[in-house]
Design an enzyme around this catalytic site. Structure first.
Site, PDB file in Angstrom:
ATOM      1  CE  LYS A 265      -3.006   2.755   3.076  1.00 54.87           C
ATOM      2  NZ  LYS A 265      -3.899   2.798   4.268  1.00 54.87           N
ATOM      3  CG  ASP A 270      -5.279   8.141   4.686  1.00 54.09           C
ATOM      4  OD1 ASP A 270      -6.218   8.765   4.123  1.00 54.09           O
ATOM      5  OD2 ASP A 270      -5.454   7.149   5.418  1.00 54.09           O
ATOM      6  CE  LYS A 277      -6.146   8.947   8.165  1.00 59.98           C
ATOM      7  NZ  LYS A 277      -6.788   7.867   8.915  1.00 59.98           N
ATOM      8  CG  ASP A 288      -1.669   5.430   4.943  1.00 53.59           C
ATOM      9  OD1 ASP A 288      -1.482   4.403   5.617  1.00 53.59           O
ATOM     10  OD2 ASP A 288      -2.779   5.743   4.458  1.00 53.59           O
ATOM     11  CD  GLU A 349      -6.534   5.420   2.676  1.00 54.81           C
ATOM     12  OE1 GLU A 349      -7.501   5.512   3.466  1.00 54.81           O
ATOM     13  OE2 GLU A 349      -5.377   5.182   3.051  1.00 54.81           O
ATOM     14  NE  ARG A 351     -10.756  -0.911   4.208  1.00 56.81           N
ATOM     15  CZ  ARG A 351     -11.335  -1.082   5.385  1.00 56.81           C
ATOM     16  NH1 ARG A 351     -12.527  -1.646   5.467  1.00 56.81           N
ATOM     17  NH2 ARG A 351     -10.734  -0.682   6.485  1.00 56.81           N
TER      18      ARG A 351
HETATM   19  N1  BES Z   1      -3.958   4.743   7.004  1.00 61.74           N
HETATM   20  C1  BES Z   1      -5.059   4.469   7.857  1.00 61.74           C
HETATM   21  C2  BES Z   1      -4.736   3.465   8.960  1.00 61.74           C
HETATM   22  C3  BES Z   1      -3.734   3.897   9.997  1.00 61.74           C
HETATM   23  C4  BES Z   1      -4.163   4.368  11.218  1.00 61.74           C
HETATM   24  C5  BES Z   1      -2.386   3.770   9.767  1.00 61.74           C
HETATM   25  C6  BES Z   1      -3.238   4.725  12.181  1.00 61.74           C
HETATM   26  C7  BES Z   1      -1.463   4.137  10.726  1.00 61.74           C
HETATM   27  C8  BES Z   1      -1.876   4.604  11.936  1.00 61.74           C
HETATM   28  C9  BES Z   1      -6.203   3.901   7.033  1.00 61.74           C
HETATM   29  O1  BES Z   1      -6.298   4.347   5.727  1.00 61.74           O
HETATM   30  C10 BES Z   1      -7.473   4.296   7.707  1.00 61.74           C
HETATM   31  O2  BES Z   1      -7.736   5.460   7.763  1.00 61.74           O
HETATM   32  N2  BES Z   1      -8.221   3.325   8.215  1.00 61.74           N
HETATM   33  C11 BES Z   1      -9.434   3.577   8.890  1.00 61.74           C
HETATM   34  C12 BES Z   1     -10.445   2.569   8.433  1.00 61.74           C
HETATM   35  C13 BES Z   1     -11.846   2.865   8.877  1.00 61.74           C
HETATM   36  C14 BES Z   1     -12.347   4.108   8.190  1.00 61.74           C
HETATM   37  C15 BES Z   1     -12.713   1.684   8.547  1.00 61.74           C
HETATM   38  C16 BES Z   1      -9.182   3.444  10.379  1.00 61.74           C
HETATM   39  O3  BES Z   1      -8.405   2.590  10.782  1.00 61.74           O
HETATM   40  O4  BES Z   1      -9.728   4.239  11.136  1.00 61.74           O
HETATM   41 ZN    ZN Z   2      -4.555   4.959   4.846  1.00 57.22          ZN
HETATM   42 MN    MN Z   3      -7.386   6.172   5.563  1.00 58.10          MN
END
Ligand code: BES
Ligand code: ZN
Ligand code: MN
Length: 496
Positions: A265, A270, A277, A288, A349, A351
């Site tokens: 990925k 992000d 966020k 990311d 995103e 996935r």
């Molecule tokens: N890049 C993030 C996941 C992440 C979180 C990486 C903290 C490193 C540290 C990912 O794209 C994301 O935002 N995931 C969401 C998914 C949710 C919306 C289902 C998450 O984990 O909150």
């Molecule tokens: Zn992400």
């Molecule tokens: Mn994300």
């Protein structure tokens, strides 16, 4: 960095620093005892005074040691001799490297410890020390005018006199190569999103491929469109930076031999997209793309080590941004394999990016796959910041990955893939939605990815926690970590 091995005594070896590890316990090892004699019993006195306990990671600086040839001495604790393993070697020698890398161009001499009653081999120990030294003398201050750390000019590894080594020079060489691959990942992660974005990441991959002898194909936006990667393109459409997909190929084995794919990925920033966020969560989102960086790092190490295996590396590079052209909640994207996806959270995103890259790799006729992704905060909630989550559709392949991580001394923990997690992804308007409920979010994400791997044995590694350290410690700098490079190289090294 230059390295060499010697069997000179610790008292005679030259260097700006001599680094010596000692274990907890009543007795010094024969090599340390000899050093103590040369130092006129100074180590014994320090131990009796309680300043030299051998506790893991504890350091003691002897700034001026006129009785020995090296200018200064650093003692580092290795902990309980019975429990000495790769992670404790790493902790001790990273701590040492962080302490002695504050001045430029130093020459370091280091005793390779051998501990009785322990299964750790001299070669594995030397390899890990070499990696720790290469990693520990480079810091996160990519943009500092006065860097806080400096690579060593040279390292001299001092072997115990009757040391039995299979091939020490090769072990040190391997350790150095791993360290450099890890530093590459760390640098890419530590650089800003203004610096590392899909085009520049792809360029860097191209340069490195030329250097180490990998075939490299860079897909630009129109080529990606031709591949019908609608899911990846949905994520990238809100950004001014066009996406890239990079395919790296390494053929170290025969044409008929199995091919392993490493998929990463690469979200170079992000923001969360329209599901924006909050500031605090966005601060570290330049990281990311750690999965993609790890694939690139591992591929360069595999090529430089000329491992007799066939590997394909594939990374999906996008920025997840906000603009008038961003993908929206409720949008339906069509992935490369025809699966339609209802987007109910633009922050899920990763996935969407992986879906298309995984499906592309499946069509390249690979025999097994591993993907690496900073995929979910849920995985960090479940396993903490130091443990990578593993998910699989093939337990035999997963067991191999788990075993390699144990040998490499990296923590991996398998999480469930029960079908009930996929229930949550059912959509009324499309084949799937990109999010479920909050609970078990790491497994839900993995079930989403599973829809794009067909029947290829696959392991998904969620590195959201361990790929980035927010606050540095005496044993580890803040920033990118390069986690899983060791495990991937170990996995792809044929066992002898
Ligand atoms: N890049 C993030 C996941 C992440 C979180 C990486 C903290 C490193 C540290 C990912 O794209 C994301 O935002 N995931 C969401 C998914 C949710 C919306 C289902 C998450 O984990 O909150
Ligand atoms: Zn992400
Ligand atoms: Mn994300």
């Amino acid at each position: 960095m230059e390295s060499r091995a010697t069997t000179e005594s610790l008292a005679e070896v030259t260097g700006d620093w001599l680094v010596v590890g000692i274990v907890e316990g009543e007795e010094f090892s024969p090599t340390v005892s000899a050093l103590d004699v040369a130092l006129d019993g100074q180590l014994t006195r320090l131990r009796e005074a309680g300043d030299l306990t051998g506790k893991l990671g504890e350091t003691l600086v002897v700034p001026d040691a006129p009785a020995i040839t090296a200018t200064r001495l650093l003692i580092v604790g290795l902990g309980d001799p019975v429990r000495l393993d790769i992670p404790s070697i790493r902790q001790a020698y990273n701590t040492a490297a962080l302490q002695v890398s504050r001045q430029p161009k130093l020459s370091i001499a280091c005793a390779i410890p051998t501990v009785e009653g322990n299964s750790l081999s001299l070669d594995d120990t030397a390899q890990e020390i070499a990696t720790s030294f290469v990693v520990g003398c480079v810091g996160p201050g990519v943009y500092q005018s006065e860097p806080g750390r400096h690579p060593f000019a040279s390292v001299t590894y001092v072997l115990p006199e009757n040391a039995r080594s299979v091939d020490l020079e090769a072990a040190i060489e391997l350790g150095n190569t791993l360290g450099e691959a890890i530093n590459l990942v760390r640098e890419l992660v530590n650089r800003t999103a203004a610096d590392v974005y899909p085009e520049t990441f792809a360029q860097r991959a191209g340069q490195l491929a030329d250097e180490v002898g990998l075939r490299c194909e860079i897909m630009d936006e129109s080529r990606i469109r031709q591949e019908r990667m609608g899911s990846l393109l949905g994520v990238s459409q809100g950004s001014d930076r066009p996406p890239r997909v990079v395919i790296l190929r390494y053929n170290g084995a025969g044409d008929g031999d199995p091919v392993t794919a490493l998929v990463g990925k690469g979200v170079t920033f992000d923001s969360g997209g329209l599901s924006l966020k909050p500031t605090a969560s966005m601060n570290t989102m330049k990281s990311d793309m750690a999965g993609a960086a790890t694939v690139l790092g591992a591929m360069t190490a595999i090529a430089r080590l000329k491992l007799p295996v066939n590997v394909v590396g594939a990374v999906g590079l996008v920025e997840n941004m906000i603009s008038g052209s961003s993908y929206k909640l409720g949008d339906v994207l069509t992935a490369r394999n025809g699966v339609t996806i209802e987007v109910l959270n633009t922050d899920a995103e990763g996935r969407l990016v992986l879906a298309d890259v995984l499906s592309y790799v499946v069509d390249q006729k690979v025999d097994r796959m591993i993907d690496l992704a900073t995929l979910t905060g849920s995985c960090v909630v479940a396993l903490g910041e130091n443990i990578t989550g593993a998910f699989t559709n093939d337990q035999t392949w997963c067991n191999e990955v788990l075993a390699a991580s144990t040998r490499a001394g990296e923590q991996l923990w398998q999480l469930p893939m029960d079908d009930e997690f996929a229930e949550q992804l059912k959509s009324d308007v499309a084949d799937v939605k990109n999010v479920g409920t909050r609970w078990g979010g790491a497994s839900i994400a993995a079930k989403f990815l599973e829809k794009f791997v067909a029947d290829v044995p696959w392991v998904h590694l969620d590195i959201a926690g361990p790929s980035f350290v927010e606050k540095g410690s005496p044993q580890q700098d803040s920033g990118g970590t390069g986690v899983m490079v060791r495990t991937l190289v170990e996995l792809l090294t044929p066992e002898d």
